[in-house]
Design a protein around this motif. Structure first.
Motif, PDB file in Angstrom:
ATOM      1  N   GLY A 106       0.805  -1.209   0.000  1.00  0.00           N
ATOM      2  CA  GLY A 106       0.000   0.000   0.000  1.00  0.00           C
ATOM      3  C   GLY A 106       0.840   1.262   0.000  1.00  0.00           C
ATOM      4  O   GLY A 106       0.621   2.172  -0.810  1.00  0.00           O
ATOM      5  N   LEU A 107       1.818   1.326   0.896  1.00  0.00           N
ATOM      6  CA  LEU A 107       2.681   2.502   0.965  1.00  0.00           C
ATOM      7  C   LEU A 107       3.536   2.626  -0.296  1.00  0.00           C
ATOM      8  O   LEU A 107       3.771   3.729  -0.800  1.00  0.00           O
ATOM      9  N   GLY A 108       3.984   1.471  -0.814  1.00  0.00           N
ATOM     10  CA  GLY A 108       4.771   1.492  -2.043  1.00  0.00           C
ATOM     11  C   GLY A 108       3.967   1.991  -3.223  1.00  0.00           C
ATOM     12  O   GLY A 108       4.494   2.670  -4.117  1.00  0.00           O
ATOM     13  N   THR A 109       2.668   1.674  -3.222  1.00  0.00           N
ATOM     14  CA  THR A 109       1.793   2.135  -4.309  1.00  0.00           C
ATOM     15  C   THR A 109       1.517   3.629  -4.191  1.00  0.00           C
ATOM     16  O   THR A 109       1.448   4.342  -5.200  1.00  0.00           O
ATOM     17  N   LEU A 110       1.340   4.113  -2.972  1.00  0.00           N
ATOM     18  CA  LEU A 110       1.092   5.533  -2.762  1.00  0.00           C
ATOM     19  C   LEU A 110       2.338   6.376  -3.029  1.00  0.00           C
ATOM     20  O   LEU A 110       2.238   7.555  -3.365  1.00  0.00           O
ATOM     21  N   MET A 111       3.507   5.746  -2.877  1.00  0.00           N
ATOM     22  CA  MET A 111       4.773   6.428  -3.169  1.00  0.00           C
ATOM     23  C   MET A 111       5.512   5.628  -4.234  1.00  0.00           C
ATOM     24  O   MET A 111       6.487   4.915  -3.941  1.00  0.00           O
ATOM     25  N   PRO A 112       5.043   5.701  -5.482  1.00  0.00           N
ATOM     26  CA  PRO A 112       5.546   4.817  -6.543  1.00  0.00           C
ATOM     27  C   PRO A 112       7.046   4.887  -6.802  1.00  0.00           C
ATOM     28  O   PRO A 112       7.654   3.860  -7.115  1.00  0.00           O
ATOM     29  N   ARG A 113       7.643   6.048  -6.678  1.00  0.00           N
ATOM     30  CA  ARG A 113       9.083   6.136  -6.937  1.00  0.00           C
ATOM     31  C   ARG A 113       9.870   5.319  -5.918  1.00  0.00           C
ATOM     32  O   ARG A 113      10.807   4.600  -6.264  1.00  0.00           O
ATOM     33  N   ALA A 114       9.488   5.440  -4.653  1.00  0.00           N
ATOM     34  CA  ALA A 114      10.148   4.649  -3.608  1.00  0.00           C
ATOM     35  C   ALA A 114       9.710   3.189  -3.690  1.00  0.00           C
ATOM     36  O   ALA A 114      10.518   2.268  -3.508  1.00  0.00           O
ATOM     37  N   GLY A 115       8.427   2.977  -3.964  1.00  0.00           N
ATOM     38  CA  GLY A 115       7.904   1.609  -4.027  1.00  0.00           C
ATOM     39  C   GLY A 115       8.529   0.784  -5.125  1.00  0.00           C
ATOM     40  O   GLY A 115       8.736  -0.431  -4.961  1.00  0.00           O
ATOM     41  N   SER A 116       8.863   1.407  -6.254  1.00  0.00           N
ATOM     42  CA  SER A 116       9.456   0.665  -7.368  1.00  0.00           C
ATOM     43  C   SER A 116      10.844   0.141  -7.042  1.00  0.00           C
ATOM     44  O   SER A 116      11.349  -0.760  -7.716  1.00  0.00           O
ATOM     45  N   LYS A 117      11.465   0.696  -5.999  1.00  0.00           N
ATOM     46  CA  LYS A 117      12.797   0.249  -5.598  1.00  0.00           C
ATOM     47  C   LYS A 117      12.743  -0.937  -4.644  1.00  0.00           C
ATOM     48  O   LYS A 117      13.764  -1.571  -4.368  1.00  0.00           O
ATOM     49  N   VAL A 118      11.539  -1.235  -4.143  1.00  0.00           N
ATOM     50  CA  VAL A 118      11.385  -2.321  -3.179  1.00  0.00           C
ATOM     51  C   VAL A 118      10.460  -3.418  -3.698  1.00  0.00           C
ATOM     52  O   VAL A 118      10.739  -4.610  -3.550  1.00  0.00           O
ATOM     53  N   LEU A 119       9.361  -3.007  -4.310  1.00  0.00           N
ATOM     54  CA  LEU A 119       8.387  -3.978  -4.787  1.00  0.00           C
ATOM     55  C   LEU A 119       8.825  -4.601  -6.104  1.00  0.00           C
ATOM     56  O   LEU A 119       9.598  -4.013  -6.864  1.00  0.00           O
ATOM     57  N   ASN A 120       8.277  -5.778  -6.396  1.00  0.00           N
ATOM     58  CA  ASN A 120       8.669  -6.526  -7.594  1.00  0.00           C
ATOM     59  C   ASN A 120       7.903  -6.024  -8.820  1.00  0.00           C
ATOM     60  O   ASN A 120       7.008  -6.692  -9.331  1.00  0.00           O
ATOM     61  N   VAL A 121       8.266  -4.847  -9.296  1.00  0.00           N
ATOM     62  CA  VAL A 121       7.647  -4.238 -10.470  1.00  0.00           C
ATOM     63  C   VAL A 121       8.746  -3.712 -11.390  1.00  0.00           C
ATOM     64  O   VAL A 121       9.897  -3.534 -10.974  1.00  0.00           O
TER      65      VAL A 121
END
Length: 214
Positions: free
Chosen positions: A65-80
């Motif tokens: 959820g937090l990674g989606t709300l902060m996509p730039r940071a989330g893309s560095k952690v989530l598998n996308v």
């Protein structure tokens, strides 16, 4: 095209390592809070197991959820692939994340209810009904935001989870009724169903190649 002009992408292995470390730290922090601020450890092993499964749902929901709300940071952690993928899938991801948070909270509440628990029967039962209503609503609402692949993976994950639950309950029942296994425990049953639901989702996603580091 000049290779130097190509858009550089993060190393999938490095991102997977960062994600694993982040998850480990968050998990350790969550377990510490559970043991310190809840009565799960005092209630019994089954309560600790149920709390652990609930914590997994809670952590996963918050992380996505937090990674989606902060996509730039989330893309560095989530598998996308990149932040654009998170933006495009925001509707489905946020609905799924909130559902996981609600289900995780429900399990932690149930783990601290019952005999010896600090949470009353009324709150425990209410948490189940609230979780079912909210999760059902979010599932229906987010369905329209999912593409055909995601819908198929969801259905396959549900099928795998159902099969795992049936097999496990049959084997557990056979052992329990013959005195060579632990008796049924309501908290363990809830942990089993919810745990297998999570496993089913990962199995279905893995079968489609969606868990490959990107």
């Amino acid at each position: 095209m000049n290779p130097s002009l190509k858009k550089s992408s993060p190393d999938p292995r490095k991102k997977m390592l960062v994600s694993a470390l982040f998850g480990a730290v968050a998990g350790a922090f969550g377990v510490t809070l559970l043991l310190r601020w809840t009565d799960a450890a005092k209630t019994g092993d089954s309560a600790v197991i149920l709390s652990g499964v609930g914590l997994a749902y809670l952590a996963m929901g918050l992380m996505v959820g937090l990674g989606t709300l902060m996509p730039r940071a989330g893309s560095k952690v989530l598998n996308v692939e990149d932040s654009d993928e998170l933006v495009e899938s925001r509707g489905a991801l946020l609905g799924s994340s909130l559902a996981n948070v609600v289900l995780g909270a429900m399990m932690i509440i149930l783990a601290n209810s019952g005999t010896g628990g600090a949470i009353s029967v009324e709150i425990a039962v209410a948490s189940v009904f609230v979780a079912l209503v909210v999760t059902g609503f979010l599932t229906v609402k987010s369905w329209k935001h999912q593409d055909e692949l995601m819908r198929q993976v969801s259905l396959e994950g549900t099928s795998v989870a159902g099969a795992l639950v049936v097999v496990t309950l049959l084997v557990w029942s056979a052992f329990a009724m013959n005195g060579i296994g632990p008796a049924f425990d309501a908290k363990l049953v809830v942990a089993l169903v919810m745990g297998m639901t999570l496993v089913g989702a990962f199995v279905a996603a893995g079968a489609r190649g969606m868990l490959k580091p990107r």
